[in-house]
Design a protein around this motif. Structure first.
Motif, mmCIF file in Angstrom:
data_model
loop_
_atom_site.group_PDB
_atom_site.id
_atom_site.type_symbol
_atom_site.label_atom_id
_atom_site.label_comp_id
_atom_site.label_asym_id
_atom_site.label_seq_id
_atom_site.Cartn_x
_atom_site.Cartn_y
_atom_site.Cartn_z
ATOM 1 N N UNK A 1 7.603 -0.786 0.001
ATOM 2 C CA UNK A 1 7.001 -0.426 -1.286
ATOM 3 C C UNK A 1 5.317 -0.749 -1.485
ATOM 4 N N UNK A 2 5.198 -1.807 -0.543
ATOM 5 C CA UNK A 2 3.642 -2.596 -0.593
ATOM 6 C C UNK A 2 2.919 -1.713 0.020
ATOM 7 N N UNK B 1 -3.866 -1.567 -5.047
ATOM 8 C CA UNK B 1 -3.982 -3.016 -4.326
ATOM 9 C C UNK B 1 -3.521 -4.373 -5.399
ATOM 10 N N UNK B 2 -2.994 -4.577 -6.960
ATOM 11 C CA UNK B 2 -2.517 -4.779 -7.346
ATOM 12 C C UNK B 2 -1.212 -4.714 -7.470
ATOM 13 N N UNK B 3 -0.870 -3.789 -7.364
ATOM 14 C CA UNK B 3 0.818 -3.269 -6.588
ATOM 15 C C UNK B 3 1.413 -3.743 -5.844
ATOM 16 N N UNK B 4 0.610 -3.807 -4.912
ATOM 17 C CA UNK B 4 1.151 -3.784 -3.385
ATOM 18 C C UNK B 4 0.852 -5.831 -3.369
ATOM 19 N N UNK B 5 0.042 -6.331 -3.817
ATOM 20 C CA UNK B 5 0.357 -7.311 -3.735
ATOM 21 C C UNK B 5 1.400 -8.185 -4.895
ATOM 22 N N UNK B 6 2.300 -7.052 -5.546
ATOM 23 C CA UNK B 6 2.992 -7.737 -6.256
ATOM 24 C C UNK B 6 4.063 -7.447 -5.353
ATOM 25 N N UNK C 1 4.230 -7.613 -1.715
ATOM 26 C CA UNK C 1 3.785 -8.246 -0.289
ATOM 27 C C UNK C 1 2.702 -8.619 -0.001
ATOM 28 N N UNK C 2 2.531 -10.253 -0.595
ATOM 29 C CA UNK C 2 1.173 -10.429 -1.211
ATOM 30 C C UNK C 2 0.072 -10.953 0.131
ATOM 31 N N UNK D 1 -3.761 -7.189 2.345
ATOM 32 C CA UNK D 1 -4.557 -8.287 2.461
ATOM 33 C C UNK D 1 -5.664 -7.074 2.235
ATOM 34 N N UNK D 2 -5.817 -6.146 3.071
ATOM 35 C CA UNK D 2 -7.029 -5.601 3.859
ATOM 36 C C UNK D 2 -7.506 -4.509 2.242
ATOM 37 N N UNK D 3 -6.235 -4.240 1.773
ATOM 38 C CA UNK D 3 -7.428 -3.136 0.591
ATOM 39 C C UNK D 3 -7.118 -4.561 -0.876
ATOM 40 N N UNK D 4 -6.387 -5.037 -0.519
ATOM 41 C CA UNK D 4 -7.059 -5.905 -2.137
ATOM 42 C C UNK D 4 -8.392 -6.575 -1.711
#
Length: 396
Positions: free
Chosen positions: A83-84, A107-112, A114-115, A121-124
């Motif tokens: 999902x991340x 990016x926020x969804x991805x951090x939720x 798999x932070x 980390x790159x997209x964030x």
């Protein structure tokens, strides 16, 4: 056919074993205190096989129950990672489309999910950089830089982020230090080498920039600047010679060598550098330096003739002879040489990348920033002007 043959062979062997066990004579008796159980040998072997099978089955069920929490956790982790990754890819697509707001949401969804994932980390970090959140961008890129396989992406993000903070000397110094660390993660990166050249150039560290440059025109331009800013005469001479080797047809390289020798007190070598430059790449600045110590017009005309002899017939040589002859009131000589100059007075320093005209030579183009792109170019003759010239007289 071979499979059928193999199956038949196995079936025959199994039937033979069953037949053999069924024909075994004798009985097996098991005593349980006051109880005794007796069975024929085939039945006893069958019961033993059933007991072993049931035991193995029970052990397998127990092991599966013990392992199920770890398997469920692993499956949950894989699902979250998938999902991340999906959210990160959507964020990258949004960045490519220029939709920074949507990219930040994904990016926020991805951090939720798999932070700590490298892609997350790159997209964030990239989305935070685009949004102007410098602290968050640095935090994400720094965490990514510690990753074993994707560490270079983190260093690249840190360097790129620092270089975007234009006018910040501290940020540029940090970017240079981070670029050195990135070189250990990916030493053969062309992007990193070019970025280090730009960083060194932005801090006027021309020597380091010249050492890193691999393109010969760029190295020559940076070596000229390194020679001009060198702290000692011998170092200035070395850098000027490097510039001449990198770009033997570039007049400023010979001017740098002339200035370096003059600085060191090597006047004869300084004059020889100007003559060599005129032979390879005639330019008015070389003539200006060559005639700088001569005051009388007639003496200047004679010295100009010596310099022109290094490249006789060249339009720049003819233009120089015409100019000095005119100053010495040698009208006939001035007219004769001016006719051979072929419009060289219109020559300018022009960027080969964007065709921007510069009043004087410099290491990089002021418009596009390309290093070593300036060339001394004589514009082609204007066809409209050529059409207005009088026709030559017919021969007798």
């Amino acid at each position: 056919m071979l499979r059928a043959f193999g199956f038949a062979l196995v079936a025959i062997i199994v039937l033979a074993l069953v037949w053999y066990v069924a024909t075994l004579p004798g009985h097996v008796t098991i005593d349980f205190g006051h109880y005794a159980a007796t069975a024929s040998t085939p039945i006893a072997i069958l019961l033993l096989a059933i007991v072993v099978f049931v035991g193995v089955l029970i052990v397998g069920i127990i092991r599966a129950l013990l392992r199920s929490p770890a398997r469920l956790a692993r499956r949950r982790m894989i699902t979250r990672r998938n999902n991340a990754d999906a959210a990160s890819l959507r964020a990258l697509s949004a960045m490519a489309a220029g939709d920074d707001r949507t990219a930040g949401n994904h990016a926020r969804i991805a951090r939720q999910y798999a932070p700590d994932a490298p892609l997350t980390l790159y997209v964030a970090g990239e989305s935070a950089r685009r949004a102007g959140d410098h602290e968050a961008a640095d935090a994400h890129f720094a965490a990514l830089a510690q990753h074993r396989d994707a560490g270079f992406l983190g260093w690249r993000g840190l360097v790129h982020h620092r270089t975007q903070l234009s006018g910040n000397a501290a940020a540029l110094a940090e970017a240079e230090a981070q670029a050195r660390q990135a070189a250990t993660a990916y030493p053969n990166s062309v992007w990193l080498r070019d970025q280090r050249v730009q960083l060194a150039l932005s801090q006027s560290n021309f020597a380091d920039a010249a050492r890193l440059a691999t393109d010969k025109p760029a190295r020559a331009a940076l070596a000229i600047m390194a020679s001009r800013t060198a702290t000692s005469g011998p170092l200035a001479i070395d850098w000027a010679r490097d510039a001449v080797r990198s770009a033997p047809n570039l007049a400023p390289a010979y001017l740098a060598l002339y200035a370096a020798h003059e600085r060191a007190g090597h006047l004869w070598r300084a004059q020889r550098a100007l003559v060599a430059g005129w032979k390879a790449a005639p330019h008015p600045d070389l003539a200006t330096a060559y005639l700088s110590t001569i005051k009388l017009p007639l003496d200047r005309a004679r010295a100009a003739q010596k310099l022109a002899n290094a490249n006789p017939g060249h339009p720049e040589s003819e233009a120089l002879l015409a100019q000095t002859a005119r100053a010495a009131d040698l009208a006939g000589e001035a007219q004769r040489h001016a006719a051979k100059a072929n419009g060289v007075a219109g020559a300018r320093w022009v960027c080969a990348a964007c065709e921007t005209v510069h009043p004087e030579w410099q290491a990089s183009c002021r418009k596009c920033g390309t290093i070593g792109s300036l060339a001394w170019i004589t514009p082609p003759p204007d066809p409209t002007t050529t059409a207005l010239l009088p026709a030559p007289l017919p021969a007798d």
